[in-house]
Design an enzyme around this catalytic site. Structure first.
Site, short mmCIF file in Angstrom:
data_model
loop_
_atom_site.label_atom_id
_atom_site.label_comp_id
_atom_site.label_asym_id
_atom_site.label_seq_id
_atom_site.Cartn_x
_atom_site.Cartn_y
_atom_site.Cartn_z
N LYS A 131 0.83 -1.21 0.00
CA LYS A 131 0.00 0.00 0.00
C LYS A 131 0.86 1.26 0.00
O LYS A 131 0.64 2.17 -0.79
CB LYS A 131 -0.92 -0.03 1.23
CG LYS A 131 -1.87 1.15 1.31
CD LYS A 131 -3.11 0.81 2.11
CE LYS A 131 -2.89 0.88 3.61
NZ LYS A 131 -2.74 2.26 4.11
N SER A 132 1.86 1.30 0.87
CA SER A 132 2.71 2.50 0.96
C SER A 132 3.42 2.76 -0.36
O SER A 132 3.50 3.90 -0.83
CB SER A 132 3.76 2.32 2.05
OG SER A 132 3.16 2.28 3.32
N ARG A 156 2.93 5.93 -3.30
CA ARG A 156 4.09 6.73 -3.70
C ARG A 156 4.35 6.61 -5.19
O ARG A 156 4.71 7.60 -5.84
CB ARG A 156 5.33 6.28 -2.90
CG ARG A 156 5.26 6.75 -1.43
CD ARG A 156 6.17 5.96 -0.55
NE ARG A 156 6.29 6.49 0.80
CZ ARG A 156 5.38 6.34 1.77
NH1 ARG A 156 4.27 5.66 1.54
NH2 ARG A 156 5.59 6.85 2.98
N ARG A 212 -8.31 12.83 12.35
CA ARG A 212 -6.88 12.54 12.54
C ARG A 212 -6.02 13.81 12.43
O ARG A 212 -6.32 14.68 11.62
CB ARG A 212 -6.43 11.46 11.54
CG ARG A 212 -7.17 10.14 11.78
CD ARG A 212 -6.78 9.08 10.78
NE ARG A 212 -5.39 8.70 10.89
CZ ARG A 212 -4.78 7.87 10.06
NH1 ARG A 212 -5.45 7.34 9.05
NH2 ARG A 212 -3.52 7.56 10.23
N ASP A 249 1.62 -0.94 12.02
CA ASP A 249 0.34 -1.33 11.40
C ASP A 249 -0.03 -2.78 11.71
O ASP A 249 -1.16 -3.20 11.46
CB ASP A 249 0.40 -1.14 9.88
CG ASP A 249 0.48 0.33 9.50
OD1 ASP A 249 0.12 1.19 10.34
OD2 ASP A 249 0.89 0.63 8.37
N LYS A 297 -4.57 6.27 14.54
CA LYS A 297 -4.70 5.57 13.25
C LYS A 297 -6.16 5.61 12.77
O LYS A 297 -6.95 6.39 13.27
CB LYS A 297 -4.17 4.14 13.39
CG LYS A 297 -2.69 4.07 13.72
CD LYS A 297 -1.85 4.63 12.58
CE LYS A 297 -0.37 4.66 12.93
NZ LYS A 297 0.42 5.36 11.91
N ARG A 339 -6.61 2.37 17.79
CA ARG A 339 -6.44 0.91 17.74
C ARG A 339 -6.11 0.29 19.09
O ARG A 339 -6.21 -0.93 19.24
CB ARG A 339 -5.38 0.54 16.69
CG ARG A 339 -5.92 0.69 15.27
CD ARG A 339 -4.93 0.27 14.22
NE ARG A 339 -5.54 0.34 12.89
CZ ARG A 339 -4.87 0.46 11.75
NH1 ARG A 339 -3.55 0.52 11.78
NH2 ARG A 339 -5.50 0.49 10.60
N ARG A 365 -7.80 -2.98 9.28
CA ARG A 365 -6.92 -3.92 9.99
C ARG A 365 -7.62 -4.55 11.20
O ARG A 365 -7.32 -5.67 11.59
CB ARG A 365 -5.62 -3.24 10.38
CG ARG A 365 -4.85 -2.73 9.14
CD ARG A 365 -3.38 -2.56 9.38
NE ARG A 365 -2.80 -1.65 8.40
CZ ARG A 365 -2.43 -1.99 7.17
NH1 ARG A 365 -2.59 -3.23 6.75
NH2 ARG A 365 -1.90 -1.10 6.35
C1 S3P Z 1 2.48 5.00 6.21
C2 S3P Z 1 3.08 5.40 7.37
C3 S3P Z 1 2.59 5.01 8.72
C4 S3P Z 1 1.63 3.84 8.63
C5 S3P Z 1 0.61 4.02 7.55
C6 S3P Z 1 1.29 4.14 6.20
C7 S3P Z 1 3.05 5.45 4.92
O1 S3P Z 1 1.93 6.11 9.31
O2 S3P Z 1 1.01 3.65 9.87
O3 S3P Z 1 -0.30 2.95 7.51
O4 S3P Z 1 2.66 4.92 3.86
O5 S3P Z 1 3.90 6.34 4.95
P1 S3P Z 1 2.70 7.32 10.05
O6 S3P Z 1 3.46 8.07 9.04
O7 S3P Z 1 1.60 8.13 10.66
O8 S3P Z 1 3.58 6.69 11.07
#
Ligand code: S3P
Length: 434
Positions: free
Chosen positions: A21-22, A26, A121, A314, A341, A345, A387
């Protein structure tokens, strides 16, 4: 929509989890800024990443979806256009915070909002350094909560020491740094995931590390990407824990990303007695990958705290499920970030696991879980958090009696195909529409 989960006997088979996902977020954002056409295979077609695609389209970028590949027609660093409407990021924290960084470099005006969870958030953590670079950002609660408005442009570089480890905030500052005069630097108290740094370097951005700071200068241009995204270890964690706690199981997961900033869950499960084979495979998208093999095994409790936390932040909901099935006590500390989050959580994990008969104490910054008792099938809720939904489904596989997970549609945020994957491993799970 609800998921009905029957107790499982021996889960067996080989599976592939969806793209990371991350990295998917990007890839679409950064390729939009490149000059030329990027092809990104293994893209996660989950709700969050599709929001990023929609936002980049609204900013004037042409993005084609072709199966699980995306083709991004990059517009260059100066090519984004003012959107005609408010950008809606849905449930996606990564989309809104990274977009803030990218939009900080644009002279046009833009509004951003998201669903109920996103609108609760904190955004000041990303907005604050961007404001000190010269972006004008405002929103509810003194500019902390979405809807947010942003007008950027004419940025100056900063050296920013982040108060909390957050890859999203780090990425927002580095993205703004692409547009700032001078060299922008960012330093974290504890390292968080480094996908942004790896990908920006691959695109040709001048990025380096010096005395604890990650520094970025303004590039003349970025080159396009041609990559295949590895499977998401955060998604793999669900079948992995299922394979550990359902007796007689053996599961093989192919092509999973094992970036060391993300593998805390493997270390924590290892400390609980799991023997997980991580067989290295070729790098993909500048990221290490592996084939992961897991067999069920009795687990014992452990303690997870400090610098380990950002490496598995996560995965704490599913780690809590493993802890509930383990003998003895598991303590998770220094994880107050969990309260910020998709849901709080710490609260939602405690509330839902208690329904399975688990003794669990909620701390300000973590959880204490007394494992070992039999899990009793439960009627639980996702709270709209993907999650939490999947963690409770896995608890249900190892429980006595039927489990129901209400609000199952949340799982689509990061893991479309989760139910099919469990069924292919022999689980008896089915979706019921309302
Ligand atoms: C993510 C960073 C994390 C993670 C999120 C995805 C990212 O969050 O918990 O699910 O893709 O950069 P934080 O940047 O708030 O730590």
């Amino acid at each position: 929509m609800r998921l009905i989960v029957e107790p499982a006997t021996a889960l067996k088979g080989q599976a592939r989890v969806p793209g990371d996902k991350s990295i998917s977020h990007r890839a679409v954002m950064f390729a939009s800024l490149a000059e030329g056409v990027s092809r990104v295979e293994g893209f996660l077609l989950g709700a969050d990443c599709l929001r990023t695609v929609a936002c980049m389209r609204a900013l004037g970028v042409s993005v084609d979806l072709d199966g699980d590949a995306v083709v991004v027609h990059g517009v260059g660093l100066q090519g984004l256009q003012e959107p005609e409407d408010i950008l809606d990021v849905g449930n996606s924290g990564t989309t809104i915070r990274l977009l803030l960084g990218l939009l900080a470099g644009q002279t046009f005006h833009c509004c951003l909002t998201g669903d109920e969870s996103i609108r609760r958030r904190p955004m000041a953590r990303a907005a604050k350094p961007l404001r000190s670079m010269g972006a004008r950002i405002d929103g509810r609660k003194d500019g902390d909560l979405a809807p947010l408005s942003i007008r950027g442009g004419d940025l100056r570089s900063i050296k920013y020491q982040m108060p909390v480890a957050s890859a999203q905030v780090k990425s927002a500052v580095l993205l703004a740094g692409l547009f700032a005069s001078g060299v922008t630097g960012v330093k974290e108290p504890v390292p968080s995931r480094d996908h942004t740094e790896r990908m920006l370097q691959a695109l040709g951005a001048p990025l380096s590390r010096r005395s604890g700071f990650t520094e970025i200068g303004r590039p003349a241009r970025l080159r396009p990407l041609d990559i295949r995204i590895p499977g998401d270890l955060s998604s793999a964690a669900f079948p992995l824990v299922a394979g550990l706690i359902v007796p007689g199981s053996e599961i093989v997961l192919e092509e999973v990303g094992v970036n060391p900033t993300r593998t805390g869950i493997l270390d924590a499960l290892g400390a609980m007695g799991a023997r997980i084979a991580v067989e290295p495979r070729e790098d993909q998208a500048g990221e290490p990958t592996a084939r992961i093999v897991v067999r069920s095994l009795p687990l014992v409790g452990t303690r997870v705290a400090g610098a380990a936390i950002p490496r598995l932040i996560d995965e704490i909901p599913i780690l809590a499920v493993a802890a509930a099935a383990a003998e003895g006590v598991t303590e998770i500390r220094d994880a107050a970030e969990l309260r910020l989050k998709e849901t709080d959580r710490i609260r939602t994990v405690a509330e839902e696991l208690r329904k399975f008969g688990v003794r669990i104490a909620e701390l300000e910054d973590g959880l204490i879980i007394e494992g070992g008792g039999p899990l009793k099938g439960a009627h639980c809720r996702s709270h709209g958090d993907h999650r939490i939904a999947m963690a409770m489904a896995v608890a249900g596989l190892a429980a006595e009696g039927e489990t129901v997970v209400e609000g199952w549609e949340a799982a689509d945020v990061s893991f479309p195909g989760f139910v099919d994957l469990l069924v292919s491993l022999g689980a008896r799970v089915r979706i019921e529409e309302d």
